[in-house]
Design a protein around this motif. Structure first.
Motif, PDB file in Angstrom:
ATOM      1  N   LYS A 187       0.871  -1.330  -0.011  1.00  0.00           N
ATOM      2  CA  LYS A 187      -0.061  -0.043  -0.072  1.00  0.00           C
ATOM      3  C   LYS A 187       0.876   1.283   0.123  1.00  0.00           C
ATOM      4  O   LYS A 187       0.500   2.257  -0.564  1.00  0.00           O
ATOM      5  CB  LYS A 187      -0.856   0.008   1.281  1.00  0.00           C
ATOM      6  N   SER A 190       2.510   2.291  -3.350  1.00  0.00           N
ATOM      7  CA  SER A 190       1.680   2.477  -4.400  1.00  0.00           C
ATOM      8  C   SER A 190       1.280   3.954  -4.175  1.00  0.00           C
ATOM      9  O   SER A 190       0.584   4.263  -5.123  1.00  0.00           O
ATOM     10  CB  SER A 190       0.626   1.570  -4.346  1.00  0.00           C
ATOM     11  N   MET A 313      -6.484   8.334   3.116  1.00  0.00           N
ATOM     12  CA  MET A 313      -6.810   7.138   2.316  1.00  0.00           C
ATOM     13  C   MET A 313      -8.351   6.901   1.918  1.00  0.00           C
ATOM     14  O   MET A 313      -8.826   6.284   1.304  1.00  0.00           O
ATOM     15  CB  MET A 313      -6.350   5.744   2.837  1.00  0.00           C
ATOM     16  N   PHE A 320      -6.734  -0.195   6.854  1.00  0.00           N
ATOM     17  CA  PHE A 320      -5.239  -0.287   6.978  1.00  0.00           C
ATOM     18  C   PHE A 320      -4.799   0.343   8.429  1.00  0.00           C
ATOM     19  O   PHE A 320      -3.781  -0.241   8.544  1.00  0.00           O
ATOM     20  CB  PHE A 320      -4.491   0.752   5.912  1.00  0.00           C
TER      21      PHE A 320
END
Ligand code: PHE
Length: 512
Positions: A187, A190, A313, A320
């Motif tokens: 994550k 990215s 996010m 997460f």
């Protein structure tokens, strides 16, 4: 041989527990930031060299010392040394002091995990990390409750014993931690701008060029930063590895085991860096925060920057968040239980020596309660947010007395730990001689390591520890203390060597 003390169920169980002890908060908020700030790849090389010549050898020595004597640090030093018997006390004092804040930090992780879980379930509006952390710190009794929860978890695990508690927890916890770490890394990488974070961590000189720090640290500072970090991260000089070693079977290979623990701990530290730094930097860039201003280390990395990253996010952020804080919590628990075990083992071994039958549940309960008392102080202090008095504040030398956490850290990580490690290397290298540990090491593996081990124990480890001790003194008491640190370190070395060399011949206990 193991009689009623208990023992590890398998070598892999021991390894996971030892790696669990090593992998902790130090890997997540210490290593990546220190690596970035202190020269990226250059720091990594210095760290690896120190880990090989000092960390790996002292790891072997601690495991051997524990296994040879079959007791925790106090009994172990008593059995082998005539001049340094008392170092064992340092090795029980440090874990007790470390737990005063480790448990509070573990409590913060529980609180953040619960918070992200509730955000996930109820889609609560996100609260900025800074506000959240501030509110948490200024709610002292809330922190005490979460600290208590953390200590209850430790109590339940340690009460289960070596194979029934600690080993079981790590058998599940360590693989889970690894998988969660990989998820967070994917994550993190990215995110747009992540590469700047990678540059901060790995590219030498980038920290200065990118405005993270004003000027590059000197080589001496890099060595002592790397050494202090390595020691803490490998759980050395805290009695933890002596204690874990004392439950290990004679047939296991200490050389291979030590190598695996060092490699695994370093790998996880680098992975943790790749998981958190790129995400934090990418978030900062997104928000237009000058990169040099983003908190990339310590409690603010974990509880401010990263919470902001998860908030940014959108709806998956909370998921997460839960994964991440659970990961950190597991890392904290697996380290904390090794510290609790050092103290508990001491009391249980003492009971056995006195001819009594040790009572593990009762001993662990008392140890956890005692830790809870000192931890309450640290929890209520809230990293200095609540105006609690800290010893030495009026002296005006900053760095070690800003809050109770820093004070306790100075006592343990700053003084007791490097001092204990320095004296231990002198004791093995010069008083009882490397050969006495090698005999134990050979019980599970062939020769081939002897020359290397003797060289490290006699010269490289004491020298490395001297640098680390002076570096720790300098970092806790300000750069002005550097020369005091060196002088103090050299005095300890000279006195230690003199004591070692004039000591009466090895104790009879060694010959058995
Ligand atoms: N190694 C742990 C960490 O990196 C801390 C620790 C030190 C645990 C000593 C046990 C003994 O956070």
């Amino acid at each position: 041989m193991e009689n009623e003390r208990g023992s590890w169920g398998s070598n892999i169980g021991f390894l996971l527990a030892a790696i669990g002890s090593a992998v902790g908060l130090g890997n997540i908020w210490g290593f990546p930031y220190k690596m970035g700030k202190s020269g990226g790849f250059t720091f990594l090389i210095v760290y690896l060299l120190l880990a090989l010549f000092v960390g790996f050898t002292i790891m072997m020595a601690e495991l051997a010392l524990g296994r040879k004597t079959g007791t925790g640090p106090i009994g172990a030093y008593h059995a082998v040394s005539s001049r340094f018997k008392w170092i064992g006390w340092l090795a029980v004092f440090s874990p007790f002091i470390i737990m005063s804040f480790y448990s509070v930090l573990g409590g913060y992780c529980i609180e953040y995990m619960a918070l992200n879980l509730s955000n996930l379930a109820f889609r609560n509006p996100a609260i900025a990390g800074g506000d959240l952390f501030g509110a948490m710190l200024t709610n002292p009794w809330g922190c005490v409750v979460y600290t208590l929860l953390f200590m209850i978890i430790c109590y339940l695990i340690n009460r289960g014993g070596i194979s029934g508690g600690i080993e079981k927890f790590n058998n599940v916890g360590m693989p889970a931690l690894f998988v969660m770490l990989v998820i967070i890394i994917i994550k993190s990488l990215s995110m747009p701008g992540a590469v700047e974070g990678l540059k901060f961590m790995f590219v030498p000189g980038y920290a200065v060029a990118g405005g993270f720090i004003d000027s590059a640290p000197s080589l001496g500072t890099v060595i002592s930063t790397a050494g202090g970090q390595m020691f803490f991260s490998l759980s050395l000089a805290m009695g933890a590895m002596i204690t874990y070693g004392s439950y290990l079977d004679k047939k296991e290979n200490l050389v291979k085991n030590s190598g695996i623990i060092v490699i695994a701990d370093t790998t996880v530290a680098i992975m943790a860096g790749i998981a958190v730094i790129p995400a934090a930097v990418a978030y900062g860039i997104q928000q237009g925060i000058p990169v040099g201003k983003i908190a990339l280390g310590g409690p603010s990395l974990l509880f401010v920057t990263l919470q902001n990253v998860f908030n940014s996010m959108g709806s998956v952020g909370a998921l997460f968040g839960v994964i991440f804080y659970l990961l950190v919590l597991i890392a904290a628990i697996s380290s904390a239980i090794s510290l609790v075990e050092v103290i508990a083992t001491f009391f249980m071994d003492r009971a056995t020596q006195q001819g009594k039958k040790p009572n593990r549940p009762k001993t662990v309960l008392i140890v956890c309660l005692a830790i809870m008392v000192e931890a309450t102080l640290v929890a209520v202090d809230g990293l200095g947010s609540n105006g609690v008095w800290v010893p030495g504040q009026s002296l005006g030398i900053a760095g070690w007395n800003d809050c109770w956490l820093d004070f306790m850290d100075m006592l343990s990580e700053g003084l007791a730990m490097p001092l204990g490690a320095l004296l231990m290397s002198i004791m093995i290298g010069w008083e009882i001689q490397p050969k006495s540990m090698l005999d134990e090491i050979h019980s599970g593996c062939g020769t081939g390591i002897d020359g290397f081990f003797a060289l490290c124990m006699k010269l490289l480890a004491p020298l490395g520890m001297l640098l680390i001790l002076s570096g720790q003194i300098a970092s806790f008491f300000g750069a002005g203390a550097t020369s005091i640190g060196y002088i103090a370190g050299i005095v300890v070395c000279v006195v230690g060597l003199a004591a070692a060399l004039t000591s009466p011949k090895k104790k009879a206990a060694l010959k058995k």
